[in-house]
Design a protein around this motif. Structure first.
Motif, PDB file in Angstrom:
ATOM      1  N   ALA A   1      -9.744   7.951   8.719  1.00 47.04           N
ATOM      2  CA  ALA A   1      -8.532   8.758   8.847  1.00 47.04           C
ATOM      3  C   ALA A   1      -7.510   8.258   7.838  1.00 47.04           C
ATOM      4  CB  ALA A   1      -7.958   8.651  10.258  1.00 47.04           C
ATOM      5  N   ALA A   2      -6.827   9.197   7.196  1.00 43.23           N
ATOM      6  CA  ALA A   2      -5.739   8.866   6.277  1.00 43.23           C
ATOM      7  C   ALA A   2      -4.488   9.569   6.790  1.00 43.23           C
ATOM      8  CB  ALA A   2      -6.076   9.324   4.866  1.00 43.23           C
ATOM      9  N   ALA A   3      -3.399   8.814   6.914  1.00 39.93           N
ATOM     10  CA  ALA A   3      -2.133   9.367   7.389  1.00 39.93           C
ATOM     11  C   ALA A   3      -1.079   9.162   6.309  1.00 39.93           C
ATOM     12  CB  ALA A   3      -1.701   8.675   8.679  1.00 39.93           C
ATOM     13  N   MET A   4      -0.155  10.114   6.226  1.00 37.54           N
ATOM     14  CA  MET A   4       0.927  10.002   5.259  1.00 37.54           C
ATOM     15  C   MET A   4       2.164  10.669   5.833  1.00 37.54           C
ATOM     16  SD  MET A   4       2.904  11.514   2.654  1.00 37.54           S
ATOM     17  CE  MET A   4       2.138  13.043   2.193  1.00 37.54           C
ATOM     18  N   VAL A   5       3.296  10.005   5.654  1.00 36.09           N
ATOM     19  CA  VAL A   5       4.577  10.591   6.032  1.00 36.09           C
ATOM     20  C   VAL A   5       5.531  10.429   4.853  1.00 36.09           C
ATOM     21  CG1 VAL A   5       5.470   8.476   7.132  1.00 36.09           C
ATOM     22  CG2 VAL A   5       6.391  10.706   7.791  1.00 36.09           C
ATOM     23  N   ARG A   6       6.288  11.465   4.582  1.00 38.39           N
ATOM     24  CA  ARG A   6       7.285  11.438   3.508  1.00 38.39           C
ATOM     25  C   ARG A   6       8.650  11.320   4.185  1.00 38.39           C
ATOM     26  NH1 ARG A   6       5.746  15.680   1.215  1.00 38.39           N
ATOM     27  NH2 ARG A   6       4.289  14.658  -0.187  1.00 38.39           N
ATOM     28  N   LEU A   7       9.372  10.263   3.838  1.00 38.20           N
ATOM     29  CA  LEU A   7      10.661   9.997   4.465  1.00 38.20           C
ATOM     30  C   LEU A   7      11.787  10.705   3.710  1.00 38.20           C
ATOM     31  CD1 LEU A   7      10.137   6.186   5.107  1.00 38.20           C
ATOM     32  CD2 LEU A   7       9.638   8.111   6.622  1.00 38.20           C
ATOM     33  N   ALA A   8      12.946  10.769   4.341  1.00 34.53           N
ATOM     34  CA  ALA A   8      14.093  11.465   3.760  1.00 34.53           C
ATOM     35  C   ALA A   8      14.527  10.856   2.431  1.00 34.53           C
ATOM     36  CB  ALA A   8      15.258  11.451   4.750  1.00 34.53           C
ATOM     37  N   ASP A   9      14.271   9.547   2.234  1.00 36.69           N
ATOM     38  CA  ASP A   9      14.653   8.903   0.966  1.00 36.69           C
ATOM     39  C   ASP A   9      13.617   9.131  -0.138  1.00 36.69           C
ATOM     40  OD1 ASP A   9      12.552   7.208   1.637  1.00 36.69           O
ATOM     41  OD2 ASP A   9      13.789   5.402   1.770  1.00 36.69           O
ATOM     42  N   GLY A  10      12.589   9.928   0.149  1.00 33.46           N
ATOM     43  CA  GLY A  10      11.555  10.235  -0.834  1.00 33.46           C
ATOM     44  C   GLY A  10      10.362   9.301  -0.805  1.00 33.46           C
ATOM     45  N   THR A  11      10.449   8.252  -0.024  1.00 33.45           N
ATOM     46  CA  THR A  11       9.356   7.301   0.106  1.00 33.45           C
ATOM     47  C   THR A  11       8.175   7.946   0.828  1.00 33.45           C
ATOM     48  OG1 THR A  11      10.939   5.482   0.292  1.00 33.45           O
ATOM     49  CG2 THR A  11       8.697   5.037   1.031  1.00 33.45           C
TER      50      THR A  11
ATOM     51  N   VAL B   1       4.823   6.890   2.867  1.00 34.73           N
ATOM     52  CA  VAL B   1       4.128   5.775   3.513  1.00 34.73           C
ATOM     53  C   VAL B   1       2.738   6.279   3.882  1.00 34.73           C
ATOM     54  CG1 VAL B   1       4.175   4.110   5.397  1.00 34.73           C
ATOM     55  CG2 VAL B   1       6.328   4.924   4.412  1.00 34.73           C
ATOM     56  N   ARG B   2       1.719   5.539   3.445  1.00 40.10           N
ATOM     57  CA  ARG B   2       0.323   5.936   3.674  1.00 40.10           C
ATOM     58  C   ARG B   2      -0.397   4.849   4.469  1.00 40.10           C
ATOM     59  NH1 ARG B   2      -1.083  10.037  -0.027  1.00 40.10           N
ATOM     60  NH2 ARG B   2       0.612  10.446  -1.483  1.00 40.10           N
ATOM     61  N   ALA B   3      -1.311   5.287   5.310  1.00 40.52           N
ATOM     62  CA  ALA B   3      -2.058   4.345   6.140  1.00 40.52           C
ATOM     63  C   ALA B   3      -3.461   4.882   6.373  1.00 40.52           C
ATOM     64  CB  ALA B   3      -1.345   4.154   7.475  1.00 40.52           C
TER      65      ALA B   3
ATOM     66  N   ALA C   1      -5.783   7.229  15.654  1.00 40.39           N
ATOM     67  CA  ALA C   1      -4.880   6.312  16.357  1.00 40.39           C
ATOM     68  C   ALA C   1      -4.676   5.025  15.558  1.00 40.39           C
ATOM     69  CB  ALA C   1      -5.428   5.992  17.746  1.00 40.39           C
ATOM     70  N   ARG C   2      -5.738   4.532  14.961  1.00 34.41           N
ATOM     71  CA  ARG C   2      -5.623   3.312  14.151  1.00 34.41           C
ATOM     72  C   ARG C   2      -4.789   3.551  12.901  1.00 34.41           C
ATOM     73  NH1 ARG C   2     -11.865   1.336  15.155  1.00 34.41           N
ATOM     74  NH2 ARG C   2     -11.449   0.375  17.183  1.00 34.41           N
ATOM     75  N   ALA C   3      -4.926   4.719  12.286  1.00 32.36           N
ATOM     76  CA  ALA C   3      -4.112   5.047  11.112  1.00 32.36           C
ATOM     77  C   ALA C   3      -2.640   5.170  11.506  1.00 32.36           C
ATOM     78  CB  ALA C   3      -4.605   6.342  10.467  1.00 32.36           C
ATOM     79  N   LEU C   4      -2.366   5.820  12.638  1.00 35.20           N
ATOM     80  CA  LEU C   4      -0.980   5.959  13.091  1.00 35.20           C
ATOM     81  C   LEU C   4      -0.378   4.616  13.475  1.00 35.20           C
ATOM     82  CD1 LEU C   4      -1.288   9.240  15.177  1.00 35.20           C
ATOM     83  CD2 LEU C   4      -0.129   8.941  12.964  1.00 35.20           C
ATOM     84  N   ASN C   5      -1.188   3.730  14.036  1.00 30.96           N
ATOM     85  CA  ASN C   5      -0.709   2.389  14.357  1.00 30.96           C
ATOM     86  C   ASN C   5      -0.342   1.638  13.078  1.00 30.96           C
ATOM     87  OD1 ASN C   5      -0.251   0.195  16.291  1.00 30.96           O
ATOM     88  ND2 ASN C   5      -1.970  -0.775  15.235  1.00 30.96           N
ATOM     89  N   ASP C   6      -1.172   1.747  12.059  1.00 29.27           N
ATOM     90  CA  ASP C   6      -0.885   1.127  10.767  1.00 29.27           C
ATOM     91  C   ASP C   6       0.394   1.715  10.171  1.00 29.27           C
ATOM     92  OD1 ASP C   6      -1.054  -0.258   8.323  1.00 29.27           O
ATOM     93  OD2 ASP C   6      -2.574   1.084   7.503  1.00 29.27           O
ATOM     94  N   LEU C   7       0.550   3.028  10.272  1.00 29.91           N
ATOM     95  CA  LEU C   7       1.741   3.699   9.766  1.00 29.91           C
ATOM     96  C   LEU C   7       2.988   3.190  10.495  1.00 29.91           C
ATOM     97  CD1 LEU C   7       2.460   6.033   7.764  1.00 29.91           C
ATOM     98  CD2 LEU C   7       2.384   7.547   9.733  1.00 29.91           C
TER      99      LEU C   7
ATOM    100  N   MET D   1       3.436   0.301  11.977  1.00 29.93           N
ATOM    101  CA  MET D   1       3.744  -1.078  11.578  1.00 29.93           C
ATOM    102  C   MET D   1       4.407  -1.117  10.198  1.00 29.93           C
ATOM    103  SD  MET D   1       3.053  -2.675  14.239  1.00 29.93           S
ATOM    104  CE  MET D   1       3.453  -4.275  13.598  1.00 29.93           C
ATOM    105  N   GLN D   2       3.953  -0.277   9.285  1.00 31.78           N
ATOM    106  CA  GLN D   2       4.579  -0.221   7.963  1.00 31.78           C
ATOM    107  C   GLN D   2       6.020   0.270   8.053  1.00 31.78           C
ATOM    108  OE1 GLN D   2       2.308   1.355   4.610  1.00 31.78           O
ATOM    109  NE2 GLN D   2       0.493   1.336   5.917  1.00 31.78           N
ATOM    110  N   LEU D   3       6.275   1.246   8.919  1.00 26.63           N
ATOM    111  CA  LEU D   3       7.633   1.758   9.089  1.00 26.63           C
ATOM    112  C   LEU D   3       8.542   0.708   9.720  1.00 26.63           C
ATOM    113  CD1 LEU D   3       6.805   5.385  10.234  1.00 26.63           C
ATOM    114  CD2 LEU D   3       7.916   4.719   8.089  1.00 26.63           C
ATOM    115  N   LEU D   4       8.023  -0.049  10.682  1.00 28.53           N
ATOM    116  CA  LEU D   4       8.807  -1.134  11.270  1.00 28.53           C
ATOM    117  C   LEU D   4       9.147  -2.191  10.230  1.00 28.53           C
ATOM    118  CD1 LEU D   4       7.123  -1.639  14.748  1.00 28.53           C
ATOM    119  CD2 LEU D   4       9.514  -1.058  14.317  1.00 28.53           C
ATOM    120  N   THR D   5       8.190  -2.534   9.395  1.00 27.11           N
ATOM    121  CA  THR D   5       8.427  -3.515   8.338  1.00 27.11           C
ATOM    122  C   THR D   5       9.467  -3.006   7.353  1.00 27.11           C
ATOM    123  OG1 THR D   5       6.193  -4.393   8.558  1.00 27.11           O
ATOM    124  CG2 THR D   5       7.328  -4.820   6.475  1.00 27.11           C
ATOM    125  N   LYS D   6       9.372  -1.745   6.973  1.00 25.25           N
ATOM    126  CA  LYS D   6      10.339  -1.147   6.046  1.00 25.25           C
ATOM    127  C   LYS D   6      11.741  -1.185   6.644  1.00 25.25           C
ATOM    128  CE  LYS D   6      11.124   3.159   3.401  1.00 25.25           C
ATOM    129  NZ  LYS D   6      12.553   3.192   3.564  1.00 25.25           N
TER     130      LYS D   6
END
Length: 89
Positions: free
Chosen positions: A22-32, A34-36, A59-65, A67-72
């Motif tokens: 599974a590959a997940a991606m979200v585009r944030l308002a600042d243009g960033t 994030v892929r997981a 679920a594992r991809a979303l969990n990775d996503l 964690m990356q968002l929390l770190t950011k």
């Protein structure tokens, strides 16, 4: 209540035999962007159910996503606030 921003998460799945990716991606308002990624492997004694592999890998991809968002968010807070460093998770 007013919504200031909305996120749309894109998910793609790839099946290869007993393995699901599974590959997940979200585009944030600042243009960033994030892929997981997440993976699942079906045990040879389990019946083939693609949906289950997708759910586990997704679920594992979303969990990775997450964690990356929390770190950011944590890094952004640290860069602007002079306070003790507390982990977000």
């Amino acid at each position: 209540m007013r919504t200031l921003v909305g996120w749309h998460i894109e998910m793609e799945f790839e099946e290869d035999g007993d393995r699901t990716k599974a590959a997940a991606m979200v585009r944030l308002a600042d243009g960033t962007e994030v892929r997981a990624h997440g993976y699942s492997t079906r045990h040879r004694s389990d019946s083939p159910q693609l949906r289950v592999g997708e759910e586990v890998a997704g679920a594992r991809a979303l969990n990775d996503l997450a964690m990356q968002l929390l770190t950011k968010a944590h890094d952004e807070i640290k860069s602007t606030v002079r306070a003790p460093d507390y982990p977000l998770m």
